[in-house]
Design a protein around this motif. Structure first.
Motif, PDB file in Angstrom:
ATOM      1  N   SER A 132      25.355  48.492  22.830  1.00  0.00           N
ATOM      2  CA  SER A 132      24.283  48.322  23.974  1.00  0.00           C
ATOM      3  C   SER A 132      23.776  49.974  23.737  1.00  0.00           C
ATOM      4  O   SER A 132      24.175  50.831  23.225  1.00  0.00           O
ATOM      5  N   ALA A 133      22.371  50.109  24.370  1.00  0.00           N
ATOM      6  CA  ALA A 133      21.938  51.487  24.542  1.00  0.00           C
ATOM      7  C   ALA A 133      22.824  52.310  25.478  1.00  0.00           C
ATOM      8  O   ALA A 133      23.398  51.712  26.406  1.00  0.00           O
ATOM      9  N   GLN A 134      22.662  53.391  25.354  1.00  0.00           N
ATOM     10  CA  GLN A 134      23.291  54.758  25.947  1.00  0.00           C
ATOM     11  C   GLN A 134      22.635  55.216  27.309  1.00  0.00           C
ATOM     12  O   GLN A 134      21.299  55.600  27.246  1.00  0.00           O
ATOM     13  N   ARG A 135      23.440  54.894  28.222  1.00  0.00           N
ATOM     14  CA  ARG A 135      22.712  55.170  29.733  1.00  0.00           C
ATOM     15  C   ARG A 135      22.687  56.621  29.849  1.00  0.00           C
ATOM     16  O   ARG A 135      23.896  57.567  29.759  1.00  0.00           O
ATOM     17  N   VAL A 136      21.523  57.324  29.946  1.00  0.00           N
ATOM     18  CA  VAL A 136      21.375  58.675  30.000  1.00  0.00           C
ATOM     19  C   VAL A 136      21.304  59.346  31.219  1.00  0.00           C
ATOM     20  O   VAL A 136      21.681  60.466  31.635  1.00  0.00           O
ATOM     21  N   GLU A 137      20.475  58.635  32.310  1.00  0.00           N
ATOM     22  CA  GLU A 137      20.194  59.116  33.529  1.00  0.00           C
ATOM     23  C   GLU A 137      19.916  57.988  34.582  1.00  0.00           C
ATOM     24  O   GLU A 137      19.267  57.078  33.949  1.00  0.00           O
ATOM     25  N   GLU A 138      20.217  58.071  35.892  1.00  0.00           N
ATOM     26  CA  GLU A 138      19.918  57.242  36.875  1.00  0.00           C
ATOM     27  C   GLU A 138      19.057  57.950  37.847  1.00  0.00           C
ATOM     28  O   GLU A 138      19.349  58.783  38.373  1.00  0.00           O
ATOM     29  N   ARG A 139      17.896  57.184  38.280  1.00  0.00           N
ATOM     30  CA  ARG A 139      17.065  57.989  39.364  1.00  0.00           C
ATOM     31  C   ARG A 139      16.761  56.812  40.458  1.00  0.00           C
ATOM     32  O   ARG A 139      15.847  56.165  40.180  1.00  0.00           O
ATOM     33  N   GLY A 140      17.801  56.903  41.414  1.00  0.00           N
ATOM     34  CA  GLY A 140      17.697  55.525  42.531  1.00  0.00           C
ATOM     35  C   GLY A 140      17.807  54.576  41.571  1.00  0.00           C
ATOM     36  O   GLY A 140      18.803  54.129  40.999  1.00  0.00           O
ATOM     37  N   ASP A 141      16.870  53.306  41.639  1.00  0.00           N
ATOM     38  CA  ASP A 141      16.881  52.150  41.169  1.00  0.00           C
ATOM     39  C   ASP A 141      16.410  52.166  39.624  1.00  0.00           C
ATOM     40  O   ASP A 141      16.490  51.041  38.839  1.00  0.00           O
ATOM     41  N   ASP A 142      15.974  53.353  38.934  1.00  0.00           N
ATOM     42  CA  ASP A 142      15.454  53.403  37.853  1.00  0.00           C
ATOM     43  C   ASP A 142      16.547  54.020  36.896  1.00  0.00           C
ATOM     44  O   ASP A 142      17.203  54.882  37.323  1.00  0.00           O
ATOM     45  N   VAL A 143      16.460  53.779  35.608  1.00  0.00           N
ATOM     46  CA  VAL A 143      17.429  54.096  34.741  1.00  0.00           C
ATOM     47  C   VAL A 143      16.731  54.438  33.428  1.00  0.00           C
ATOM     48  O   VAL A 143      15.833  53.750  32.858  1.00  0.00           O
ATOM     49  N   THR A 144      17.473  55.474  32.725  1.00  0.00           N
ATOM     50  CA  THR A 144      16.956  55.906  31.550  1.00  0.00           C
ATOM     51  C   THR A 144      17.935  55.601  30.372  1.00  0.00           C
ATOM     52  O   THR A 144      19.190  56.067  30.674  1.00  0.00           O
ATOM     53  N   PHE A 145      17.757  54.838  29.344  1.00  0.00           N
ATOM     54  CA  PHE A 145      18.495  54.804  28.164  1.00  0.00           C
ATOM     55  C   PHE A 145      18.143  55.303  26.795  1.00  0.00           C
ATOM     56  O   PHE A 145      16.942  55.606  26.807  1.00  0.00           O
TER      57      PHE A 145
END
Length: 622
Positions: A163-176
């Motif tokens: 899977s893609a690597q989770r980098v950051e979460e901002r509330g309901d939004d996620v950066t991979f």
């Protein structure tokens, strides 16, 4: 720690081991498999993912719950990112190198390969794949490993994309980050033959050893993950995902057994009390003038406070079921999955700015007595409604006992709720990748790490401790490459295991040193162009500036080789300065003068050469 009789409880456990393969390219495209720094991303794009129905028109329950909160997913792309990774182009054929490694692993696990590998799609809409599904293929079945407590069956081995690597979460939004997406991965699932925490630990360690024996798996944090399935006779099957460390598995199993035992005790108590869960109600008026920052902040933003009465639950919502985790934490986990920050409940109130009079008013508003508990959520109307309903549903399952679910591992070996257990509706065929015939005729059985330890001792003369360090170490393939080139095995092993460890302790950035750096330095020593005593300084120079060649690092460190005449001149000066000591002690002065001589030459000459010259010079003057 509570001691449990696992036989009496009917403990049953199984493992799923996920291991990244160290192949040149990804599973369905030609992109490299190296980890990238998110700061080096060249662009990004966003997606929204939604669940799709299976071929039979069914929706997977886990995917359906995931979709309850609409999330925007951002993906970081790099100069190597291709259209397959972005899901803008069909996947290519299954990578051949990955297939060969998977078949080697199947052989070590005594598994029977399938005739054809058919790629399937596994629905995942948590954002970890740009396509909304993960591609996976069954490679082999019906294997076995041995443990001290008996054999453990290996049910299946799958080859799939990471899977893609989770980098950051901002509330309901996620950066991979897309650097990890598509890296070949094997998933190994055991049968539920494990009946103790210790056996679970041993089984995982054995599988890990077999995987590393191929010399073709990635090493380091995040490259191997263990999922543990645990149940007890009166409980339920729970899948615990994301166990990062092998040595944590036994503790994870013990903690999950304890959690299920406590939940069953709560169930029995609730049954005796004839407990029930009431209807959700709006209690915003109760907190109109509250001093609670959380509740007041939600109301001032146009939010509401929703409550659910938990009849006969008083004292049980706050009951601890794992260290620092309570039944109320379980309710809160479910509320968080619906977008809320969590819940408050009357077993912990008054607190958090909520007063005793507000608690009394809350009980009165929902018709709760002193034997009842009340849970509340403060948020925007939609989120509050969904979250309190999720908490209420979890309270209802507490009356029934232990729910089947997927949980995430915490660092302290406790777990948190993630989602319902997935069902068959999440799998369907991948139509863009043709089936692959699996040819096992050319598969070579790798030498086990335990066998390597024995061979390193007998063939290279390494002591048992160093042989084990090298064989089980991350740089075992480099060691074998070095000795194949004729480099002294003891020197190579010492550099890879002792020298690098010492440099790391001295805060040298050894992560900057590539295999080629290390091998080049070994060659310089083997060819007589660098004294062993100068290796640490040269590696430090390379770590500071990885763009240098090994030869340039020797020059930079001031360690260019010296002639024997220069060695003799330097040693003679040392002996002359200490003439009185030499006259009095003779060869007894050797050790003290050897250190001084090596210091004078600053690692430019080999210790054996310096030693021979020093002995000669002392004997001349003794």
């Amino acid at each position: 720690m509570t001691a449990y009789d696992y036989d009496d409880l009917g403990l049953v456990a199984g493992l799923e081991i996920h291991q990244q393969l160290d192949t040149a390219t990804k599973l369905f495209c030609g992109c490299p498999t190296e980890e990238r720094d998110p700061e080096s991303a060249t662009r990004s794009f966003t997606r929204f993912l939604h669940p799709t129905k299976s071929e039979l028109g069914e929706l997977d329950e886990a995917a359906l719950e995931e979709s309850q909160v609409e999330r925007e997913f951002e993906y970081l792309a790099y100069d190597t990112t291709c259209l397959v990774e972005e899901d803008e182009e069909p996947p290519h054929r299954l990578d051949e190198e990955a297939r060969e490694v998977a078949l080697q692993i199947a052989d070590l696990l005594e598994m029977e390969p399938v005739d054809q590998a058919h790629v399937m799609r596994k629905l995942v809409i948590d954002g970890s794949n740009t396509s909304g599904f993960q591609r996976t293929a069954l490679v082999a079945q019906d294997g076995v490993i041995e443990t001290d407590d008996g054999p453990v069956g290996v049910e299946d081995l799958l080859l799939e994309e990471e899977s893609a690597q989770r980098v950051e979460e901002r509330g309901d939004d996620v950066t991979f980050s897309l650097d990890r997406l598509g890296v070949p991965l094997v998933e190994i699932g055991t049968r539920p033959d494990i009946d103790s925490p210790a056996q679970a630990q041993e089984a995982a360690e054995t599988i890990g050893m077999l995987l590393r024996s191929t010399g073709a798996v990635k090493r380091g944090l995040g490259t191997i993950r263990q999922d543990v399935n645990v149940s007890i006779a009166a409980g339920a099957r729970v899948e615990i995902k994301g166990v990062q460390a092998l040595d944590q598995i036994a503790e994870i199993v013990r903690e999950e057994v304890g959690r299920q035992v406590e939940l069953l005790a709560i169930r029995d108590e609730l049954a005796e009390r004839d407990a029930s869960v009431g209807d959700v109600q709006d209690v915003s008026e109760v907190f109109a003038d509250t001093d609670s920052g959380v509740i007041g902040g939600a109301l001032s933003d146009g939010g509401v406070v929703k409550a659910v009465p938990l009849y006969e639950f008083d004292g049980l919502v706050g009951r601890e079921i794992q260290p620092d985790r309570r039944l109320g934490t379980e309710l809160s986990d479910h509320a968080k999955r619906r977008g809320a920050g969590g819940i408050f409940h009357t077993d912990e109130l008054p607190a958090y700015g909520v007063t005793e009079s507000e608690v009394d008013a809350l009980r009165e508003a929902v018709g709760a007595g002193e034997d009842d508990a009340v849970a509340i959520v403060a948020d925007d109307p939609e989120t509050a409604s969904g979250a309190i309903e999720a908490a209420a549903e979890r309270a209802r399952t507490a009356i029934e006992g232990v729910p089947e679910e997927t949980r995430g591992a915490n660092d302290d070996a406790t777990t948190r709720y993630l989602r319902p257990l997935p069902g068959a509706a999440r799998m369907y065929p991948e139509t863009d990748v043709p089936p692959v015939e699996l040819d096992v005729s050319d598969v070579e059985t790798p030498e086990l790490l335990t066998e390597k330890v024995d061979r390193y001792q007998s063939e290279y003369g390494l002591d048992a401790g160093l042989a084990e360090q090298v064989a089980f170490g991350r740089r075992m393939p480099l060691f074998e490459r070095a000795v194949d080139e004729g480099i002294d095995a003891t020197f190579a092993a010492g550099l890879l295991e002792s020298t690098l460890t010492e440099l790391r302790r001295d805060d040298v950035a050894i992560g900057n040193l590539t295999d080629e750096h290390l091998l080049a330095v070994m060659r310089l020593v083997e060819d007589g162009d660098l004294a062993k005593e100068g290796v640490g300084d040269v590696l430090t120079t390379l770590a500071d500036d990885p763009s240098l060649s090994a030869e340039a690092a020797v020059e930079e460190a001031g360690l260019s080789g010296v002639s024997e005449d220069e060695v003799r001149e330097a040693v003679s000066e040392v002996v002359e300065r200490n003439a009185a000591q030499v006259q009095d002690e003779g060869m007894g002065a050797f050790s003290a003068l050897m250190g001084e001589a090596m210091g004078a030459l600053r690692g430019k000459a080999d210790g054996e050469v310096v030693s021979d010259v020093l002995r000669e010079e002392i004997q001349k003057r003794a």
